[in-house]
Design an enzyme around this catalytic site. Sequence first.
Site, PDB file in Angstrom:
ATOM      1  N   GLN A  83       6.488   9.643   3.857  1.00 10.50           N
ATOM      2  CA  GLN A  83       6.418   9.779   2.395  1.00 10.50           C
ATOM      3  C   GLN A  83       6.248  11.227   1.948  1.00 10.50           C
ATOM      4  OE1 GLN A  83       3.382   6.445   2.015  1.00 10.50           O
ATOM      5  NE2 GLN A  83       4.609   6.131   0.185  1.00 10.50           N
ATOM      6  N   CYS A 118       4.028   0.726  -4.045  1.00  8.63           N
ATOM      7  CA  CYS A 118       4.274   1.803  -3.090  1.00  8.63           C
ATOM      8  C   CYS A 118       4.441   3.099  -3.866  1.00  8.63           C
ATOM      9  CB  CYS A 118       5.542   1.494  -2.290  1.00  8.63           C
ATOM     10  SG  CYS A 118       5.974   2.802  -1.123  1.00  8.63           S
ATOM     11  N   LEU A 119       3.794   4.167  -3.409  1.00  7.92           N
ATOM     12  CA  LEU A 119       3.914   5.458  -4.098  1.00  7.92           C
ATOM     13  C   LEU A 119       5.353   5.970  -4.074  1.00  7.92           C
ATOM     14  CD1 LEU A 119       0.680   7.264  -2.824  1.00  7.92           C
ATOM     15  CD2 LEU A 119       1.075   6.246  -5.084  1.00  7.92           C
ATOM     16  N   HIS A 145       6.031   1.716   6.929  1.00  5.04           N
ATOM     17  CA  HIS A 145       6.626   3.020   6.589  1.00  5.04           C
ATOM     18  C   HIS A 145       7.042   3.769   7.856  1.00  5.04           C
ATOM     19  CE1 HIS A 145       6.577   3.744   2.317  1.00  5.04           C
ATOM     20  NE2 HIS A 145       5.317   3.378   2.185  1.00  5.04           N
ATOM     21  N   HIS A 179       1.333  -2.127   5.384  1.00  2.27           N
ATOM     22  CA  HIS A 179       2.263  -1.357   4.552  1.00  2.27           C
ATOM     23  C   HIS A 179       2.570   0.009   5.185  1.00  2.27           C
ATOM     24  CE1 HIS A 179       3.837  -0.257   0.436  1.00  2.27           C
ATOM     25  NE2 HIS A 179       3.639   0.952   0.942  1.00  2.27           N
ATOM     26  N   GLU A 180       1.528   0.670   5.691  1.00  2.00           N
ATOM     27  CA  GLU A 180       1.730   2.015   6.249  1.00  2.00           C
ATOM     28  C   GLU A 180       2.463   1.959   7.598  1.00  2.00           C
ATOM     29  OE1 GLU A 180       1.349   4.140   4.077  1.00  2.00           O
ATOM     30  OE2 GLU A 180       0.046   2.956   2.775  1.00  2.00           O
ATOM     31  N   GLY A 195      -3.171   4.532   0.393  1.00  2.00           N
ATOM     32  CA  GLY A 195      -2.626   4.826   1.712  1.00  2.00           C
ATOM     33  C   GLY A 195      -1.394   5.698   1.580  1.00  2.00           C
TER      34      GLY A 195
HETATM   35 ZN    ZN Z   1       4.410   2.767   0.497  1.00  2.00          ZN
END
Ligand code: ZN
Length: 167
Positions: free
Chosen positions: A52, A89-90, A135, A131-132, A47
């Site tokens: 991000q 998380c990226l 963000h 999670h998204e 995701g």
């Molecule tokens: Zn993340």
Amino acid sequence: MASSYPIRIIGDPVLRQRSSEITNITPALVKLAQDMLETMYEAPGVGLAAPQVGVGRRIFVYDIGDGPGVVINPTILESDGEWVYKEGCLSIPDMAWDLVRPKTVRLAGIDLDGNDIDMEADELLARCFQHEVDHLDGVLVVERLNDDQRKEAMKIIRKRDMVATQG
Ligand code: ZN
């Protein structure tokens, strides 16, 4: 053709801001979604939310292995149960934590064609959606950790920052 973005890393202020609602689906927004998918696959991740890649708009992309999806202006309408999952998380590379969140969610939003989305998600997909959406509200996974997990995480993240600025 889609191109990929560099992924913003914890410490970048754009990750802490609430993203704004999207009022028009423009060709630029469609291109953004394509580029976000490209960025997510390249990472790789399941995701990716617009902040991000430095864009403060309410859109995220996902693919947990069943094909790509794009959600604009997402809202979690309902959530239920509990599920533990090692969540990363990226934007916080190479770290993950056992984290409890609701097991199922119902997500509303719109797709890239302007159609309403109203879907039930379970386990990994539900986790990805939560999670998204976080963000887009400027919330990172570290804020969902318990006190001990968070202290430990911030210690490691700060140490890394120091190494990064030194060289
Ligand atoms: Zn993340």
